[in-house]
Scaffold this motif. Structure first.
Motif, PDB file in Angstrom:
ATOM      1  N   UNK A  87      -2.273  23.344  28.624  1.00  0.00           N
ATOM      2  CA  UNK A  87      -2.761  24.711  28.794  1.00  0.00           C
ATOM      3  C   UNK A  87      -2.516  25.548  27.540  1.00  0.00           C
ATOM      4  N   UNK A  88      -1.339  25.469  26.946  1.00  0.00           N
ATOM      5  CA  UNK A  88      -1.068  26.233  25.720  1.00  0.00           C
ATOM      6  C   UNK A  88      -2.026  25.817  24.615  1.00  0.00           C
ATOM      7  N   UNK A  89      -2.234  24.522  24.457  1.00  0.00           N
ATOM      8  CA  UNK A  89      -3.157  24.033  23.425  1.00  0.00           C
ATOM      9  C   UNK A  89      -4.578  24.533  23.681  1.00  0.00           C
ATOM     10  N   UNK A  90      -5.013  24.512  24.930  1.00  0.00           N
ATOM     11  CA  UNK A  90      -6.359  24.988  25.263  1.00  0.00           C
ATOM     12  C   UNK A  90      -6.507  26.475  24.965  1.00  0.00           C
ATOM     13  N   UNK A  91      -5.465  27.255  25.233  1.00  0.00           N
ATOM     14  CA  UNK A  91      -5.523  28.688  24.950  1.00  0.00           C
ATOM     15  C   UNK A  91      -5.569  28.957  23.450  1.00  0.00           C
ATOM     16  N   UNK A  92      -4.751  28.244  22.667  1.00  0.00           N
ATOM     17  CA  UNK A  92      -4.749  28.430  21.217  1.00  0.00           C
ATOM     18  C   UNK A  92      -6.102  28.045  20.636  1.00  0.00           C
ATOM     19  N   UNK A  93      -6.639  26.919  21.092  1.00  0.00           N
ATOM     20  CA  UNK A  93      -7.956  26.484  20.626  1.00  0.00           C
ATOM     21  C   UNK A  93      -9.024  27.536  20.932  1.00  0.00           C
ATOM     22  N   UNK A  94      -8.997  28.086  22.135  1.00  0.00           N
ATOM     23  CA  UNK A  94      -9.964  29.124  22.527  1.00  0.00           C
ATOM     24  C   UNK A  94      -9.777  30.382  21.685  1.00  0.00           C
ATOM     25  N   UNK A  95      -8.536  30.790  21.436  1.00  0.00           N
ATOM     26  CA  UNK A  95      -8.272  31.968  20.603  1.00  0.00           C
ATOM     27  C   UNK A  95      -8.842  31.784  19.203  1.00  0.00           C
ATOM     28  N   UNK A  96      -8.631  30.613  18.616  1.00  0.00           N
ATOM     29  CA  UNK A  96      -9.157  30.334  17.281  1.00  0.00           C
ATOM     30  C   UNK A  96     -10.680  30.347  17.311  1.00  0.00           C
ATOM     31  N   UNK A  97     -11.273  29.724  18.310  1.00  0.00           N
ATOM     32  CA  UNK A  97     -12.741  29.712  18.418  1.00  0.00           C
ATOM     33  C   UNK A  97     -13.309  31.122  18.537  1.00  0.00           C
ATOM     34  N   UNK A  98     -12.685  31.966  19.358  1.00  0.00           N
ATOM     35  CA  UNK A  98     -13.185  33.321  19.585  1.00  0.00           C
ATOM     36  C   UNK A  98     -13.032  34.224  18.363  1.00  0.00           C
ATOM     37  N   UNK A  99     -12.021  33.984  17.546  1.00  0.00           N
ATOM     38  CA  UNK A  99     -11.679  34.935  16.487  1.00  0.00           C
ATOM     39  C   UNK A  99     -11.812  34.376  15.077  1.00  0.00           C
ATOM     40  N   UNK A 100     -12.408  33.205  14.921  1.00  0.00           N
ATOM     41  CA  UNK A 100     -12.462  32.596  13.592  1.00  0.00           C
ATOM     42  C   UNK A 100     -13.309  33.390  12.596  1.00  0.00           C
ATOM     43  N   UNK A 101     -14.215  34.217  13.064  1.00  0.00           N
ATOM     44  CA  UNK A 101     -15.052  35.017  12.151  1.00  0.00           C
ATOM     45  C   UNK A 101     -14.274  36.195  11.555  1.00  0.00           C
ATOM     46  N   UNK A 102     -13.155  36.529  12.131  1.00  0.00           N
ATOM     47  CA  UNK A 102     -12.360  37.670  11.651  1.00  0.00           C
ATOM     48  C   UNK A 102     -11.378  37.227  10.569  1.00  0.00           C
ATOM     49  N   UNK A 103     -11.094  38.121   9.661  1.00  0.00           N
ATOM     50  CA  UNK A 103     -10.061  37.921   8.633  1.00  0.00           C
ATOM     51  C   UNK A 103     -10.234  36.602   7.886  1.00  0.00           C
ATOM     52  N   UNK A 104     -11.483  36.242   7.587  1.00  0.00           N
ATOM     53  CA  UNK A 104     -11.798  35.022   6.821  1.00  0.00           C
ATOM     54  C   UNK A 104     -11.178  33.760   7.425  1.00  0.00           C
ATOM     55  N   UNK A 105     -11.129  33.710   8.762  1.00  0.00           N
ATOM     56  CA  UNK A 105     -10.616  32.531   9.470  1.00  0.00           C
ATOM     57  C   UNK A 105      -9.154  32.239   9.125  1.00  0.00           C
ATOM     58  N   UNK A 106      -8.378  33.295   8.864  1.00  0.00           N
ATOM     59  CA  UNK A 106      -6.946  33.138   8.551  1.00  0.00           C
ATOM     60  C   UNK A 106      -6.142  33.519   9.789  1.00  0.00           C
ATOM     61  N   UNK A 107      -5.333  32.572  10.247  1.00  0.00           N
ATOM     62  CA  UNK A 107      -4.519  32.786  11.442  1.00  0.00           C
ATOM     63  C   UNK A 107      -3.045  32.661  11.092  1.00  0.00           C
ATOM     64  N   UNK A 108      -2.241  33.400  11.851  1.00  0.00           N
ATOM     65  CA  UNK A 108      -0.804  33.452  11.642  1.00  0.00           C
ATOM     66  C   UNK A 108      -0.147  33.477  13.017  1.00  0.00           C
ATOM     67  N   UNK A 109       1.027  32.903  13.097  1.00  0.00           N
ATOM     68  CA  UNK A 109       1.833  33.014  14.311  1.00  0.00           C
ATOM     69  C   UNK A 109       3.275  32.750  13.957  1.00  0.00           C
ATOM     70  N   UNK A 110       4.148  33.098  14.865  1.00  0.00           N
ATOM     71  CA  UNK A 110       5.546  32.687  14.734  1.00  0.00           C
ATOM     72  C   UNK A 110       5.823  31.784  15.923  1.00  0.00           C
ATOM     73  N   UNK A 111       6.427  30.659  15.645  1.00  0.00           N
ATOM     74  CA  UNK A 111       6.668  29.663  16.689  1.00  0.00           C
ATOM     75  C   UNK A 111       8.158  29.444  16.873  1.00  0.00           C
ATOM     76  N   UNK A 112       8.550  29.264  18.113  1.00  0.00           N
ATOM     77  CA  UNK A 112       9.923  28.867  18.369  1.00  0.00           C
ATOM     78  C   UNK A 112      10.148  27.542  17.639  1.00  0.00           C
ATOM     79  N   UNK A 113      11.287  27.441  16.978  1.00  0.00           N
ATOM     80  CA  UNK A 113      11.555  26.302  16.094  1.00  0.00           C
ATOM     81  C   UNK A 113      11.391  24.950  16.787  1.00  0.00           C
TER      82      UNK A 113
END
Length: 144
Positions: A87-113
Motif C-alpha cells: 500500500x505505501x509503495x502504491x501511494x508513493x507511485x501514485x503521488x509521483x505519477x500525479x505530480x511529476x509535471x511539477x518542479x521539473x519532476x524533482x521529488x524529496x522526502x525524509x524517510x525513517x532510517x
C-alpha cells in the motif's frame, strides 16, 4: 497486493481526509510517539492528501507539498493490519505519477532510517547526515 486498493486524492477536511488524519494520529502519535504538535501543521491545509482505501476502509495516507524547488512527499502512514501488502509503495507511485509535471519532476522526502528501501525503489537516494524527526532517526532523500 492481496486486495484491490483505490488511491484517491481528497480535499482537506473531507470525510476521507479526516479518516486519513485519524490514521496518521494512530500511527505517528500513538504508535510511534511523535508529539502531536509536530504531526499536524499548516502544510496540511495546502497539501494534496492521498488516501488508500482497501476493503472499504482507509488503509493508508500520505501528503504532497509543493516546495519551491521540489515536490515533497511526506506523512506516509499505513494502518497496521494492512502493512506489508504494497500500500505505501502504491501511494508513493501514485503521488509521483500525479505530480511529476511539477518542479521539473524533482521529488524529496525524509524517510525513517529503517525504511529506506521503500523509497530507494522509486529512485530516491539518501544524502546528508542522519537527523531526528519526531524522535526517530531520518535521512533526507531525493530522486533528482
Amino acid at each position: 497486493m492481496v486486495m484491490e486498493t483505490a488511491i484517491l486524492s481528497v480535499p482537506v477536511f473531507s470525510t476521507l481526509c479526516n479518516e486519513a488524519f485519524r490514521l496518521r494520529r494512530a500511527v505517528f502519535v500513538h504508535e510511534q510517539r511523535v508529539p502531536e504538535v509536530e504531526e499536524f501543521d499548516a502544510d496540511d491545509l495546502s497539501a494534496d492528501h492521498l488516501v488508500a482505501v482497501t476493503a472499504g476502509e482507509v488503509s493508508g495516507t500520505l501528503r504532497v507539498i509543493y516546495a519551491e524547488e521540489h515536490v515533497k512527499i511526506g506523512r506516509v502512514a499505513v494502518a497496521s493490519q494492512w502493512r506489508g501488502q504494497g500500500i505505501a509503495a502504491a501511494m508513493i507511485e501514485r503521488a509521483i505519477d500525479l505530480h511529476r509535471a511539477a518542479r521539473d519532476n524533482r521529488f524529496y522526502l525524509t524517510a525513517q532510517a529503517d525504511k529506506l528501501p521503500l523509497s530507494e525503489r522509486f529512485g530516491f537516494v539518501a544524502y546528508g547526515a542522519e537527523f531526528l524527526d519526531g524522535g526517530m532517526p531520518h535521512l533526507a532523500m531525493k530522486n533528482y
